[in-house]
Design an enzyme around this catalytic site. Structure first.
Site, short mmCIF file in Angstrom:
data_model
loop_
_atom_site.label_atom_id
_atom_site.label_comp_id
_atom_site.label_asym_id
_atom_site.label_seq_id
_atom_site.Cartn_x
_atom_site.Cartn_y
_atom_site.Cartn_z
CG ASP A 195 -7.43 2.57 2.77
OD1 ASP A 195 -8.40 2.12 2.13
OD2 ASP A 195 -7.37 3.75 3.14
CE LYS A 233 -2.07 3.01 2.83
NZ LYS A 233 -2.37 3.49 4.14
#
Ligand code: SF4
Length: 209
Positions: free
Chosen positions: A139, A121
């Site tokens: 996320d 991420k």
């Protein structure tokens, strides 16, 4: 309707809903964004934005941070949680930037995920915001909303990233990621999604009316 078409329509609607799509983390250069994203694990962006001004004032470059005393860094970032691990990670990452990349942030997924504290991420945020590459940024908000929207039924971030990378057209991947994330914060809450006023309810298989 194909996933790619639905993604394009949803992105178009959310683009209007969220015209101001700047990253929620404050930063002035790639080094600051990288450190801020590492610090954002398990806490809020607003919480990170409170500690980064004193952090970067004390350690304005990767070399400065690489030479910092861990205990002093821990004191500054204490409120972000997991502060010992985070302090150790950002000091080690800063050292690698200073020693191996002449103080610059590297621009490939392979190099980024090799840095302490950097997962896919974080790497995707850097690749997108700094290197302007298309990216699916996964996320907790994105996992929840992409599931409700029926783009995936997976919960594992890497599986979702790979699946949506293949399904969402490249030219809207970044916008799709960012607007879906913002949508999770504003309407599509974990417990009580505001489906009645949701601007994409006509395209959502999970709508609760
Ligand atoms: S209709 Fe409801 S479940 Fe679907 S995206 Fe909107 S808020 Fe989320």
């Amino acid at each position: 309707m194909k996933s790619s078409e639905r993604a394009r329509i949803i992105t178009g609607i959310l683009r209007e809903e969220y015209p101001d799509r700047k990253p929620l983390l404050d930063y002035r250069n790639p080094y600051e964004l990288l450190i801020a994203v590492i610090l954002s694990a398990q806490t809020t962006d607003a919480g990170v934005n409170k500690v980064t001004p004193p952090l970067f004032s004390n350690y304005p470059s990767p070399r400065d941070l690489s030479e910092a005393l861990q205990v002093e860094v821990e004191e500054i970032i204490h409120s972000t949680g997991f502060f010992r691990v985070k302090a150790a990670n950002i000091i080690k990452t800063a050292r690698i930037l200073a020693d191996q990349y002449a103080g610059q942030v590297p621009g490939s997924m392979k190099e980024l995920v090799a840095l302490p504290g950097v997962g896919r991420k974080t790497a995707n945020v850097i690749l997108n915001h700094i290197f302007d590459e298309p990216a699916i940024i996964v996320d907790t908000h994105f996992i929840r909303v992409s599931n409700r929207l029926g783009f995936t039924d997976k919960k594992d971030p890497e599986q979702i990233e790979r699946q949506l990378k293949a399904e969402i057209p490249e030219d809207i991947q970044s916008e799709f990621s960012m607007t879906v994330n913002l949508h999770g914060r504003k309407y599509c809450h974990p417990r009580k999604p505001e489906c009645g006023s949701c601007p994409i309810k006509d395209y959502c298989p999970s709508v609760l009316l």
